[in-house]
Design a protein around this motif. Structure first.
Motif, PDB file in Angstrom:
ATOM      1  N   TRP A  51       0.810  -1.217   0.000  1.00 34.40           N
ATOM      2  CA  TRP A  51       0.000   0.000   0.000  1.00 34.40           C
ATOM      3  C   TRP A  51       0.840   1.262   0.000  1.00 34.40           C
ATOM      4  O   TRP A  51       0.424   2.296  -0.501  1.00 34.40           O
ATOM      5  CB  TRP A  51      -0.947   0.004   1.206  1.00 34.40           C
ATOM      6  N   TYR A  52       2.055   1.203   0.577  1.00 40.48           N
ATOM      7  CA  TYR A  52       2.890   2.397   0.688  1.00 40.48           C
ATOM      8  C   TYR A  52       3.809   2.589  -0.521  1.00 40.48           C
ATOM      9  O   TYR A  52       4.671   3.466  -0.524  1.00 40.48           O
ATOM     10  CB  TYR A  52       3.746   2.330   1.955  1.00 40.48           C
ATOM     11  N   PHE A  53       3.609   1.795  -1.561  1.00 38.48           N
ATOM     12  CA  PHE A  53       4.507   1.808  -2.718  1.00 38.48           C
ATOM     13  C   PHE A  53       4.650   3.208  -3.316  1.00 38.48           C
ATOM     14  O   PHE A  53       5.755   3.686  -3.580  1.00 38.48           O
ATOM     15  CB  PHE A  53       3.986   0.833  -3.775  1.00 38.48           C
ATOM     16  N   TYR A  54       3.516   3.896  -3.516  1.00 38.39           N
ATOM     17  CA  TYR A  54       3.590   5.192  -4.184  1.00 38.39           C
ATOM     18  C   TYR A  54       4.134   6.300  -3.283  1.00 38.39           C
ATOM     19  O   TYR A  54       4.578   7.339  -3.791  1.00 38.39           O
ATOM     20  CB  TYR A  54       2.227   5.572  -4.756  1.00 38.39           C
ATOM     21  N   PHE A  55       4.124   6.099  -1.968  1.00 45.52           N
ATOM     22  CA  PHE A  55       4.823   7.035  -1.095  1.00 45.52           C
ATOM     23  C   PHE A  55       6.317   7.017  -1.405  1.00 45.52           C
ATOM     24  O   PHE A  55       6.976   8.061  -1.478  1.00 45.52           O
ATOM     25  CB  PHE A  55       4.582   6.679   0.377  1.00 45.52           C
ATOM     26  N   CYS A  97      -4.362   8.828  -5.086  1.00 47.42           N
ATOM     27  CA  CYS A  97      -5.374   7.910  -4.541  1.00 47.42           C
ATOM     28  C   CYS A  97      -5.901   6.961  -5.607  1.00 47.42           C
ATOM     29  O   CYS A  97      -6.123   5.769  -5.337  1.00 47.42           O
ATOM     30  CB  CYS A  97      -6.526   8.711  -3.934  1.00 47.42           C
ATOM     31  N   PHE A  98      -6.107   7.457  -6.831  1.00 50.00           N
ATOM     32  CA  PHE A  98      -6.641   6.628  -7.908  1.00 50.00           C
ATOM     33  C   PHE A  98      -5.748   5.418  -8.156  1.00 50.00           C
ATOM     34  O   PHE A  98      -6.225   4.275  -8.211  1.00 50.00           O
ATOM     35  CB  PHE A  98      -6.779   7.468  -9.181  1.00 50.00           C
ATOM     36  N   PHE A  99      -4.450   5.642  -8.283  1.00 50.79           N
ATOM     37  CA  PHE A  99      -3.556   4.534  -8.594  1.00 50.79           C
ATOM     38  C   PHE A  99      -3.166   3.736  -7.354  1.00 50.79           C
ATOM     39  O   PHE A  99      -2.694   2.601  -7.482  1.00 50.79           O
ATOM     40  CB  PHE A  99      -2.327   5.042  -9.342  1.00 50.79           C
ATOM     41  N   SER A 100      -3.355   4.298  -6.168  1.00 48.33           N
ATOM     42  CA  SER A 100      -3.162   3.508  -4.957  1.00 48.33           C
ATOM     43  C   SER A 100      -4.256   2.455  -4.829  1.00 48.33           C
ATOM     44  O   SER A 100      -4.024   1.360  -4.302  1.00 48.33           O
ATOM     45  CB  SER A 100      -3.156   4.417  -3.718  1.00 48.33           C
ATOM     46  N   ILE A 101      -5.465   2.789  -5.317  1.00 48.95           N
ATOM     47  CA  ILE A 101      -6.564   1.826  -5.308  1.00 48.95           C
ATOM     48  C   ILE A 101      -6.317   0.718  -6.318  1.00 48.95           C
ATOM     49  O   ILE A 101      -6.672  -0.445  -6.088  1.00 48.95           O
ATOM     50  CB  ILE A 101      -7.896   2.538  -5.610  1.00 48.95           C
TER      51      ILE A 101
END
Length: 605
Positions: free
Chosen positions: A298-302, A353-357
């Protein structure tokens, strides 16, 4: 405590003189944009070979489109390629027709897309502050031009934008279309035009750019910017007001008219093969399932944003927090032209948020938020100029900046121990370490950390972002660019050389087979179809099947990793070594010899 800032009077006087001569102001702005975009996207653009494995897939499909004259169905290696719509292939094929089939032509569309959004952002921010000056009834050209210059530099000079702006794939073209569409939307919105039968010019440009995004990557090209615009409008309570201004039914008509013909033609020609591959697999399944093993926590994009927008990413939290976007009544009372920060916030968070989903995750997916990040940080920086106070949060972010740069600097001194061995170039990281460029990088960032520490202690806040930019340009010039040439020399050049040899050695109807990891550059540089086989046993089975075929050619060419060649355990007299480059061998296998050996073994049995 009263904070001390450097004296900006000389800068103010200089910029005031420039503004009095509009032609000179335009010239200097143009030179600035050309300079930063040249450094970021054009410098040595085509002097490095195509990078496996995605880039040559696009480059070769575009070459096939130009050669065959089929501008509807993309092909790679004799098979249809429906991963992406046609716009990127059209752009590359057109540049091929102008510049020839080469690396420059394959990458120019990405570089132009990145340059375009950077220039448009410069204009939008300069316009935003011009309106701000009018509302405040002041003349502050220094803030206006410096903030626009900083924003455009932050937008161009960060790892994520540079990587995808220099690679001939669809990601930067998509980002250019989406980011430009969102900027045009804001410019159209900020004009506060009265409802009319037709949308204003900026809204019309927004619709055309959304069409480009749809033709670049499909439904996400309208879904993502649409969600951002709708959420922004709903938050401010202006949805129906914007509905009347934008005339979305007319706008969707424009989008459909421009984008539908290709989708209709490619579906008519290829039927369910296109629908299942493109819409189902590459859109629905990528969002709802893990495709090609591209899963991430879940934290990948951070982490992607932290490293992709480095070294300025540490300022994003304070840049968002200072907006106080939760104060809805405050933002609703603001003039439209002064809501750029809020819009950039919705833009950034919307993409994130879009790509985190999305279940499938890749670093390039959040590329469209990088322009928003640059705008947010630049607007935050503008509050430091020429104010004499700053928030405690910016001070904390600056110390985090020091810690981040120090960590990167120390890591570069130990890069060979941190990064493992690359099977395709086992000596690569050792060569980088021995060349000393990693140590140069470490020195650059540690020096930057020291300088920023001094600036913090002397309260020169406005210079901190500039030091980060200067450090990044030095790092790009002295470390990243030489490292790219080393990587190309170790990883890609052997394949290019062997591809050139294969073209000279290849006999009529002789098959070219590659064993091991799929390297599409071989197809691009040989201009021939290649039979890619992943495993050694697959290759052996294929060789024996070809030898048993009565209509087989006299031999076949085999391009393989040395490890795979050893695993195949071919007798020395069963093949002829043509060339060895890096970790690869090019050999010729006489099929008649294979057939005779098999017959002799059968007779002995």
């Amino acid at each position: 405590m009263r904070l001390k800032l450097s004296d900006h009077s000389s800068v103010d006087q200089w910029i005031n003189k420039i503004e009095q001569r509009p032609a000179l102001a335009v010239t200097i702005s143009t030179v600035w944009l050309l300079l930063i975009n040249y450094i970021a996207f054009v410098w040595n653009l085509g002097n490095i070979g195509l990078i496996d494995e995605t880039e040559p897939l696009f480059a070769e499909a575009s070459r096939q489109m130009l050669v065959t004259g089929d501008w509807i169905t993309p092909f790679f290696n004799g098979e249809t390629r429906f991963d992406k719509p046609a716009l990127i292939y059209w752009c590359q094929a057109i540049t091929y027709s102008i510049m020839g089939v080469n690396e420059w032509a394959a990458r120019i569309p990405s570089a132009l897309a990145a340059t375009g959004v950077t220039c448009l952002a410069f204009y939008a921010i300069q316009w935003h502050f011009a309106k701000k000056d009018q509302l405040e009834q002041v003349a502050n050209p220094t803030r206006r031009y410096l903030t626009a210059a900083i924003a455009s530099a932050l937008m161009a000079l960060n790892p994520e934008m540079i990587v995808w702006g220099r690679v001939g794939v669809s990601d930067m073209l998509l980002t250019g279309c989406i980011a430009s569409a969102l900027l045009c939307f804001f410019l159209g919105y900020a004009q506060n035009s009265s409802p009319s039968p037709f949308p204003n010019k900026c809204y019309l440009a927004c619709y055309v750019l959304i069409t480009g995004a749809i033709l670049t990557k499909g439904p996400v090209g309208i879904v993502l910017p649409g969600l951002i615009m709708i959420t922004f409008a709903l938050y401010l309570g202006k949805f129906w007001e914007l509905w009347r201004e934008m005339r979305p039914i007319l706008g969707m008509g424009i989008v459909f008219t421009l984008s539908a013909p290709w989708y209709i033609l490619v579906t008519w020609r290829n039927g369910w093969n296109f629908i299942n591959t493109f819409f189902v697999y590459h859109n629905i399944e990528r969002f709802t399932e893990v495709v090609n093993g591209h899963s991430a926590p879940w934290y990948f994009y951070f982490l992607v944003v932290l490293l992709g927008f480095a070294p300025y990413s540490v300022f994003i939290p304070v840049s968002i927090a200072r907006l106080k976007f939760w104060q809805r009544s405050h933002w609703k009372s603001q003039e439209r032209s002064q809501q750029l920060g809020l819009f950039a916030c919705f833009w950034f968070l919307g993409v994130f948020c879009f790509f985190s989903i999305s279940v499938t995750k890749l670093p390039s997916y959040v590329l469209p938020l990088m322009p928003a990040a640059a705008i947010l940080v630049a607007l935050s920086w503008s509050n430091l100029y020429p104010n004499t106070q700053t928030a405690q949060a910016f001070r904390i972010s600056s110390w985090v900046n020091v810690a981040f740069l120090s960590t990167v600097g120390v890591a570069l001194f130990n890069i060979s121990h941190i990064i493992g061995i690359d099977p395709a170039a086992p000596e690569l990281y050792e060569q980088i370490q021995n060349s000393g460029i990693a140590n140069v990088g470490g020195i650059i960032w540690l020096t930057g950390a020291v300088v920023i520490s001094i600036l913090i202690l002397t309260y020169r806040w406005s210079t901190i972002i500039t030091i980060n930019l200067v450090g990044f340009v030095a790092f790009l010039s002295l470390v990243l660019m030489p490292a790219l040439f080393l990587m190309d020399q170790q990883r890609q050049e052997p394949l290019r050389l062997l591809s050139a040899i294969a073209v000279k050695e290849k006999q009529p109807n002789e098959e070219l087979v590659m064993v091991g990891f799929k390297k599409p550059t071989v197809t691009f540089y040989t201009h021939n179809n290649v039979n890619y086989l992943k495993f050694s046993q697959q290759a052996l089975d294929h060789i024996h099947n070809q030898a048993a075929n009565k209509t087989h050619p006299a031999s076949l060419l085999l391009l393989t990793e040395q490890k795979k060649l050893i695993d195949m355990n071919l007798p020395p007299d069963n093949y002829k070594n043509i060339a060895t480059k890096g970790a690869y061998n090019l050999i010729r296998i006489p099929l008649q010899r294979i057939k005779q050996n098999k017959k002799e073994k059968t007779d002995i049995s």
